[in-house]
Design a protein around this motif. Structure first.
Motif, mmCIF file in Angstrom:
data_model
loop_
_atom_site.group_PDB
_atom_site.id
_atom_site.type_symbol
_atom_site.label_atom_id
_atom_site.label_comp_id
_atom_site.label_asym_id
_atom_site.label_seq_id
_atom_site.Cartn_x
_atom_site.Cartn_y
_atom_site.Cartn_z
ATOM 1 N N ILE A 55 0.838 -1.206 0.000
ATOM 2 C CA ILE A 55 0.000 0.000 0.000
ATOM 3 C C ILE A 55 0.870 1.253 0.000
ATOM 4 C CG2 ILE A 55 -1.739 1.273 1.309
ATOM 5 C CD1 ILE A 55 -2.626 -1.471 2.451
ATOM 6 N N TYR A 56 1.948 1.200 0.758
ATOM 7 C CA TYR A 56 2.840 2.363 0.905
ATOM 8 C C TYR A 56 3.510 2.724 -0.422
ATOM 9 C CZ TYR A 56 6.804 5.077 2.781
ATOM 10 O OH TYR A 56 7.735 6.040 3.045
ATOM 11 N N VAL A 57 4.072 1.731 -1.131
ATOM 12 C CA VAL A 57 4.763 2.046 -2.384
ATOM 13 C C VAL A 57 3.762 2.452 -3.467
ATOM 14 C CG1 VAL A 57 6.725 0.552 -1.855
ATOM 15 C CG2 VAL A 57 4.783 -0.388 -3.120
ATOM 16 N N PHE A 107 9.258 15.904 9.170
ATOM 17 C CA PHE A 107 7.866 15.952 9.600
ATOM 18 C C PHE A 107 7.200 14.585 9.703
ATOM 19 C CE2 PHE A 107 8.488 19.797 6.801
ATOM 20 C CZ PHE A 107 8.794 20.658 7.855
ATOM 21 N N ALA A 108 7.929 13.504 9.411
ATOM 22 C CA ALA A 108 7.300 12.173 9.397
ATOM 23 C C ALA A 108 7.661 11.331 10.608
ATOM 24 C CB ALA A 108 7.681 11.427 8.115
ATOM 25 N N GLY A 109 8.409 11.878 11.551
ATOM 26 C CA GLY A 109 8.737 11.150 12.767
ATOM 27 C C GLY A 109 10.123 10.556 12.807
ATOM 28 N N TYR A 126 2.731 7.456 8.326
ATOM 29 C CA TYR A 126 1.899 6.338 8.755
ATOM 30 C C TYR A 126 2.576 4.990 8.534
ATOM 31 C CZ TYR A 126 -1.308 10.225 8.442
ATOM 32 O OH TYR A 126 -1.890 11.456 8.600
ATOM 33 N N PHE A 127 3.574 4.944 7.621
ATOM 34 C CA PHE A 127 4.263 3.668 7.421
ATOM 35 C C PHE A 127 5.407 3.483 8.418
ATOM 36 C CE2 PHE A 127 7.509 0.977 5.382
ATOM 37 C CZ PHE A 127 6.749 -0.180 5.211
ATOM 38 N N ALA A 145 -3.681 -1.242 12.461
ATOM 39 C CA ALA A 145 -4.760 -1.055 11.495
ATOM 40 C C ALA A 145 -5.037 0.417 11.219
ATOM 41 C CB ALA A 145 -6.032 -1.746 11.995
ATOM 42 N N THR A 146 -4.927 1.273 12.224
ATOM 43 C CA THR A 146 -5.213 2.696 12.021
ATOM 44 C C THR A 146 -4.239 3.322 11.029
ATOM 45 O OG1 THR A 146 -6.082 2.869 14.276
ATOM 46 C CG2 THR A 146 -5.459 4.921 13.168
ATOM 47 N N ASN A 147 -2.950 3.025 11.189
ATOM 48 C CA ASN A 147 -1.945 3.568 10.260
ATOM 49 C C ASN A 147 -2.119 2.992 8.863
ATOM 50 O OD1 ASN A 147 -0.261 5.287 12.001
ATOM 51 N ND2 ASN A 147 0.173 3.390 13.091
#
Length: 527
Positions: free
Chosen positions: A420-422, A457-459, A482-483, A501-503
């Motif tokens: 999903i991420y890629v 900004f992504a952690g 989220y990833f 599941a939320t991420n």
């Protein structure tokens, strides 16, 4: 090339400002720069004046006769066809006859090639009139071609597959781009995994001991026995301390006062000075924490206690680390590196693929064929999604075998989230390509617009929860936000689908959102 094609008088002009005949000569010159063995020219002299057409054909004949270039030309001028070695006469997509110009003329007993062509056309029309079924078939084809655009614009899996296969072949035929895509991530994985670490070890210190007592030596043994510190030769005086800190020879200097041992024995407060190089704040804070921890260990040593017990605090706090008890940065850096590389490389490759079509002009296929924008975008995207998953597999194996970071959570959850991420990051690359006209602009634009939010900004460096204002908004609009918790959670925390599941759900929302932005930005026709 300039002299050969008579371009010297136009050398300082832009190609778009040249007359059509000169522009055709320039296009031919560009086509033969790399000495091709074959040229395919579609109506190369259409709209060109007769004089320019003759000069163009002289250049073609010179290429064929003197350089051995095979040339395929489509033309509706019979005087041009007569100059070719072999000619195929066609009508309605069917070949009527193939031979040398002289052979075609002789076969029909005609005076010219044009008369022979007319004779073949008349015969073909008569044959079609005598076959009603064939006429009905061609009429059906014409009607199918005249269907409304809405009928042709429906989503077609066959057109999508054709676009995907074409892009895959383009990628395979470019070994440099393919090698960069496959091994660029693994190389950077090694560099970032081994080169970037937040672990602070082998810190250098030196001692200025004014007391020279048993208690001062016992105190210093706590430092000497630590894996975090390396002792350097003793300090002579304060000027030596100042000089060695300035030169970077030591990271910290420990000063023990003259009455240290006597004060400890009598139960009086005793002080130790620690001079720390504060030029690097993160390391300085780490040294301070190490020294304070060592000091507490010394005070808790039963052999150092006196007959004057210290007052016990009314409350205390005990800190325990979960998931990464050894506090080694590799368990955070490797999952984070996988996250940032799966954002960077797929986005760059996707943006370059779209902009490359613009530069080469092959994006015209989108304008002149029934393929829809959705089919074009998905067909371009799917090969790079597959390539990104190969990169994920390589980096996953490197994490296990090279960096020895175990996977404690669900592999299927991590694999599904990576897919999903890629898909989201390649769609992000499409979005950037909409605003770039050259591959250089697409490369730098995508790199900047990926690395900046990924690191800030992504952690990666600062928790997303501590951001505010525009920084928080930018972090929330970037897929890696989220990833990254999914990657770290699966590797280090042993989390599964229920925990993540939320991420994963947030990642899924990026796909239709970015696709909805990309569709109107991809112009269906040139403007």
């Amino acid at each position: 090339m300039v002299r050969r094609f008579g371009l010297a008088d136009y050398i300082d002009q832009l190609a778009q400002d040249l007359p059509l005949g000169i522009r055709q000569r320039l296009s031919l010159a560009v086509a033969i720069v790399h000495q091709p063995e074959m040229l395919i020219l579609d109506e190369p002299t259409s709209g060109v004046d007769p004089l320019a057409r003759d000069r163009f054909w002289e250049a073609l004949i010179d290429l064929s006769r003197n350089e051995g270039v095979t040339i395929f030309v489509s033309t509706h001028f019979m005087n041009e066809a007569a100059r070719c070695d072999r000619v195929s006469l066609m009508d309605s997509g069917r070949v009527l006859a193939t031979d040398t110009p002289a052979g075609l003329i002789a076969a029909r007993g005609a005076a010219t090639l044009e008369d022979a062509f007319i004779s073949y056309l008349e015969e073909a029309v008569s044959a079609r009139s005598a076959e009603p079924g064939l006429v009905a078939y061609e009429t059906a084809n014409v009607r199918a071609a005249e269907r409304s655009p809405s009928d042709r614009s429906a989503f077609s899996p066959r057109r999508l597959a054709a676009c995907t296969i074409r892009e895959t072949l383009e990628l395979i035929r470019d070994p440099i781009r393919l090698g960069f895509a496959l091994f660029g991530t693994t190389f950077l994985m090694l560099v970032l995994g081994f080169g970037i670490s937040t672990d602070v070890n082998s810190l250098t210190f030196a001692v200025l001991d004014h007391d020279q007592s048993h208690q001062s030596r016992a105190y210093l043994e706590e430092l000497r026995g630590s894996a975090y510190f390396v002792e350097k030769p003793r300090l002579a005086d304060y000027s030596d301390l100042e000089k060695r800190l300035a030169d970077g020879d030591i990271d910290a200097g420990i000063e023990i006062p003259p009455s240290f041992g006597r004060d400890i024995a009598r139960g009086r407060p005793a002080w130790v000075a620690a001079w720390i190089d504060g030029a690097r704040p993160f390391i300085a804070q780490t040294i301070r924490g190490y020294l304070e921890g060592m000091h507490q260990l010394y005070l808790a040593d039963p052999t150092m206690r006196t007959t004057h017990p210290a007052q016990q605090p009314r409350a205390d706090i005990e800190v325990r680390f979960k998931y990464n008890q050894d506090f080694e940065s590799v368990y955070a850096m490797v999952p984070g590196t996988i996250s940032i590389l799966l954002a960077l490389f797929p986005a760059i490759l996707m943006a370059l693929a779209i902009v490359r079509e613009k530069e080469l002009g092959s994006i015209t296929n989108l304008y002149v064929t029934p393929i829809t924008r959705l089919e074009f975008l998905l067909g371009k995207q799917l090969p790079y999604v597959g390539l990104a998953m190969i990169n994920f597999a390589l980096m996953f194996m490197m994490a296990l075998l090279v960096f020895e970071v175990p996977l404690k959570g669900s592999f299927l959850t991590l694999l599904g989230a990576a897919l999903i991420y890629v898909t989201a990051t390649t769609a992000y690359g499409m979005l950037v390509s909409s605003f770039a006209r050259t591959q250089i602009a697409a490369l730098f634009g995508t790199a900047i617009l990926t690395v900046l939010p990924a690191t800030m900004f992504a952690g990666m460096s600062v928790p997303v929860s501590s951001l505010s204002g525009m920084a928080r908004i930018m972090g929330g609009l970037f897929p890696m936000t989220y990833f990254l918790p999914v990657s770290v959670g699966a590797f280090t925390k042993g989390l599964g689908f229920a925990d993540l599941a939320t991420n994963i759900g947030a990642l899924i929302l990026f796909i239709p959102g970015l696709l909805a932005l990309n569709l109107p930005l991809l112009r269906k026709q040139e403007r």
